[in-house]
Design an enzyme around this catalytic site. Sequence first.
Site, PDB file in Angstrom:
ATOM      1  N   GLY A  56       0.820  -1.206   0.000  1.00  0.00           N
ATOM      2  CA  GLY A  56       0.000   0.000   0.000  1.00  0.00           C
ATOM      3  C   GLY A  56       0.851   1.252   0.000  1.00  0.00           C
ATOM      4  O   GLY A  56       0.520   2.253  -0.642  1.00  0.00           O
ATOM      5  N   ARG A  76      -8.143  -2.085  -0.996  1.00  0.00           N
ATOM      6  CA  ARG A  76      -7.827  -0.982  -0.088  1.00  0.00           C
ATOM      7  C   ARG A  76      -8.134   0.379  -0.726  1.00  0.00           C
ATOM      8  O   ARG A  76      -7.983   0.552  -1.947  1.00  0.00           O
ATOM      9  CB  ARG A  76      -6.369  -1.067   0.348  1.00  0.00           C
ATOM     10  CG  ARG A  76      -6.099  -2.348   1.126  1.00  0.00           C
ATOM     11  CD  ARG A  76      -4.652  -2.507   1.498  1.00  0.00           C
ATOM     12  NE  ARG A  76      -4.228  -1.492   2.459  1.00  0.00           N
ATOM     13  CZ  ARG A  76      -2.990  -1.399   2.917  1.00  0.00           C
ATOM     14  NH1 ARG A  76      -2.057  -2.244   2.500  1.00  0.00           N
ATOM     15  NH2 ARG A  76      -2.671  -0.462   3.786  1.00  0.00           N
ATOM     16  N   SER A  94      -2.115  10.330   8.087  1.00  0.00           N
ATOM     17  CA  SER A  94      -1.583   9.305   7.194  1.00  0.00           C
ATOM     18  C   SER A  94      -0.266   9.764   6.595  1.00  0.00           C
ATOM     19  O   SER A  94      -0.231  10.716   5.797  1.00  0.00           O
ATOM     20  CB  SER A  94      -2.579   8.987   6.074  1.00  0.00           C
ATOM     21  OG  SER A  94      -1.973   8.171   5.089  1.00  0.00           O
ATOM     22  N   GLN A 104       1.358   8.114   4.451  1.00  0.00           N
ATOM     23  CA  GLN A 104       1.343   7.775   3.029  1.00  0.00           C
ATOM     24  C   GLN A 104       0.721   8.896   2.205  1.00  0.00           C
ATOM     25  O   GLN A 104       1.228   9.247   1.132  1.00  0.00           O
ATOM     26  CB  GLN A 104       0.587   6.466   2.816  1.00  0.00           C
ATOM     27  CG  GLN A 104       1.279   5.256   3.436  1.00  0.00           C
ATOM     28  CD  GLN A 104       0.464   3.990   3.294  1.00  0.00           C
ATOM     29  OE1 GLN A 104      -0.629   3.994   2.743  1.00  0.00           O
ATOM     30  NE2 GLN A 104       1.004   2.888   3.791  1.00  0.00           N
ATOM     31  N   ASP A 133       0.739   0.627  13.045  1.00  0.00           N
ATOM     32  CA  ASP A 133       1.048  -0.694  12.498  1.00  0.00           C
ATOM     33  C   ASP A 133       1.439  -1.707  13.569  1.00  0.00           C
ATOM     34  O   ASP A 133       1.516  -2.911  13.292  1.00  0.00           O
ATOM     35  CB  ASP A 133       2.187  -0.596  11.476  1.00  0.00           C
ATOM     36  CG  ASP A 133       1.710  -0.078  10.132  1.00  0.00           C
ATOM     37  OD1 ASP A 133       0.513  -0.237   9.830  1.00  0.00           O
ATOM     38  OD2 ASP A 133       2.537   0.490   9.391  1.00  0.00           O
ATOM     39  N   ARG A 156      -8.070  -4.959  10.917  1.00  0.00           N
ATOM     40  CA  ARG A 156      -7.242  -5.513  11.997  1.00  0.00           C
ATOM     41  C   ARG A 156      -7.947  -5.493  13.353  1.00  0.00           C
ATOM     42  O   ARG A 156      -7.652  -6.340  14.200  1.00  0.00           O
ATOM     43  CB  ARG A 156      -5.900  -4.770  12.054  1.00  0.00           C
ATOM     44  CG  ARG A 156      -4.985  -5.172  10.905  1.00  0.00           C
ATOM     45  CD  ARG A 156      -3.658  -4.470  10.929  1.00  0.00           C
ATOM     46  NE  ARG A 156      -2.790  -5.005   9.865  1.00  0.00           N
ATOM     47  CZ  ARG A 156      -1.725  -4.379   9.387  1.00  0.00           C
ATOM     48  NH1 ARG A 156      -1.368  -3.205   9.876  1.00  0.00           N
ATOM     49  NH2 ARG A 156      -0.998  -4.932   8.421  1.00  0.00           N
ATOM     50  N   ARG A 199       0.771  -9.136   9.676  1.00  0.00           N
ATOM     51  CA  ARG A 199       0.905  -8.689  11.068  1.00  0.00           C
ATOM     52  C   ARG A 199      -0.018  -9.485  12.000  1.00  0.00           C
ATOM     53  O   ARG A 199       0.333  -9.732  13.160  1.00  0.00           O
ATOM     54  CB  ARG A 199       0.649  -7.189  11.176  1.00  0.00           C
ATOM     55  CG  ARG A 199       1.649  -6.368  10.351  1.00  0.00           C
ATOM     56  CD  ARG A 199       1.719  -4.930  10.795  1.00  0.00           C
ATOM     57  NE  ARG A 199       2.464  -4.134   9.821  1.00  0.00           N
ATOM     58  CZ  ARG A 199       3.783  -4.077   9.756  1.00  0.00           C
ATOM     59  NH1 ARG A 199       4.514  -4.790  10.594  1.00  0.00           N
ATOM     60  NH2 ARG A 199       4.376  -3.324   8.838  1.00  0.00           N
TER      61      ARG A 199
END
Length: 764
Positions: free
Chosen positions: A408, A436, A481, A483, A629, A660, A710
């Site tokens: 990602g 995503r 974020s 990213q 994360d 998650r 993960r």
Amino acid sequence: MQETGVQETRIVIVGLGLIGGSLAAALKAAGAGGEIVACDRDPDEIARGIEMGLIDSGGVRLDEQLEGASLVVLAVPVLAMDAVMATLAEALAKRPEHRWPVLTDVGSTKAAIRDCAIRAFGRVPPQLVLGHPIAGSEKSGVAAANPTLYRHHKVILTPQHDTAPQALARVRALWQACGAEVLEMEVARHDEVLARTSHLPHLLAFSLVDTLARQDDRLEIFRYAAGGFRDFTRIAGSDPVMWRDIFTANRGAVLEALDDFEAGLARLRREVEASDGDAMLATIDRASHARHYFDTLLNKTRYQVSDHTMQQQALRYRAAPGGSVSGRIRVPGDKSVSHRSIMLGALAEGVTEIKGFLEGEDSLATLQAFREMGVAIEGPHQGRVTIHGVGMHGLKAPAGPLYVGNAGTAMRLFAGLLAGQAFDSELIGDASLTKRPMGRVADPLRLMGAEIDTQEGGRPPLKIKGGRTLRGISYDMPMASAQVKSCLLLAGMYAEGVTRVREPAPTRDHTERMLNGFGYPVHRDGDTCWLEGGARLTAGPIDVPSDISSATFFLVAAAITPGADLTLEHVGINPTRIGVINILQAMGADLELTNQAEVGGEPVADIRVRYTPLKGIEIPQDQVPLAIDEFPALFIAAANAEGTTRLRGAEELRVKESDRLQAMADGLTALGVDNTLYDDGIDIVGRAAGEGSNGPSYGGGRIDSLGDHRIAMAFSIAALRAADDIVIDDCANVATSFPGFIDLAAKVGLSLTEEPAGEHGEGA
């Protein structure tokens, strides 16, 4: 018969050679049932097929074998197809069309077969499903029939717009019964792809061997030929008549492929003539790694879209309860820094030397993408990579979509970088990444003037139009974020004016640090960072620190295991990434940071962890984005802490590789850990006060990791305090983020093994 999905009463195979004979053998081996007969002009082949038990009967006249046929497979050479189709059409004309059998073929050129059908029938009959099994052998004849020839191989079907759905389903069932993976493709695309991947290599092999065989010293040449020559020319032993027919039938596509190859060969010749080392390296290195990369692509679960293939490749972890955690280890390099080092190194002027590079599949996919855009890259080898930068405007248009696997980070950062290029591009990923959201980067990029198309819901693939003029914007991110921030800064390098990004909470600042390290000034004031477009990047050395996200699993493993004493070396402790350290310390963990230093703008340290009982806490909101994360592993720490741990403001966890929050809640419940799930967080009830401090904290159980690395690694370390085995399904993606995880786990004292899914029964 019902079990295989093949419900044909009489299958007629026309042409009982290797392909037809192997089809008969595979159907017999699968217990497909029904009658299998053959038609071949050579009666000896028919007799041999009956003797081998491949067919029940057969003959040389097609019209005689068609009586009662429910499905006919045409397995004759391409240039013989006109005559066979004409005979078939003449025989079928004697009965109503609704009583025709389903028809299919095995030819490797579909346009030619389609044209044969049109000449014979006046159109392509709805009952005809054109097909091509991608399998073969240098051997020929029914005597070479192999019942496993099609197992785990692809069969491409090329149905027309009016092909009968029932006919398509029956042909698909036929090949699936043989163990094949069935795909669909348009006729023209099939012929184009096969011309490049099959027909051209055969043509080149025939040509090379013929050229050498006509030279005076051919005996000397062949006597000293090495393994590479034998490997490359092996296919020159194939059936000459068959390949003559294929080259003739697919003439147009073969010539186009040959033109492209000759252009590439001429380019390499010019590089050799000019002794242009960098250009030769770019060509050879790109080819070498493409070969390795595509081989991986074909054999790894996460790169396959086929459910059948995924089942074949699925991995399961089995973590035995108990164990110790001690010693000194260095986990792989930081993935975030590795991605950015490739990107900025490629756009820099000069050569960038990288140490500690993460050789995981996400990072390798990013390397390959830049190779496809003309960047010469040496390595990786033992964490070392050398990138020959092409400058800000030196990238070249890739030949096709850029595949970033499960990354990602790569897709979102690439979106910004590619929005400023002069050429069109497309970004694709694996099945997980395709789910995503990418609108969070596409929308602000559109505000800058980029033209980007996404799929429904803002999901990949991303199609980016080149040559657009970008303008700097001031953007308040709706979510924290790194990213998104990095994407906009990379696009801002190509934009007119200043690009400002304001973040609602601190996020990773690797991009800003590395841009400054490459000489591209990035400024910050409070919660806002900005840069001005039009500057340059200058290459320099990069030493990638160990990834704190990867280190987290071992930090938690030591923190929850009585008697543990573990040191993790050279871990990145970037202030925007140390939420996990802050949270563990708040829970009472014994963490000590030593040998602190700064390498390439990134702070690093050795981290020593010794066991001490943990306490449940309310996780501070300001630490959530700094540990986003790391929460799967932190949830395992919470399950082993005394009291309740509460997390809120973590809705971002629902749009990672999996949901998650839900995945961890389900897994904890399976182990017997009380928890309450919320939209933006979770409450986890750990050990009760007074419980035995060294005993198990929960039971064993079976966990579905949902393909999320993960989740898989978090429950692997949970076994240290479990009462029974923890079995974790769908773990193949661990190599994406953490190559060598199992080896390191064993080194520090965990009992963790991998096994193919299906071992020990479904209830294991």
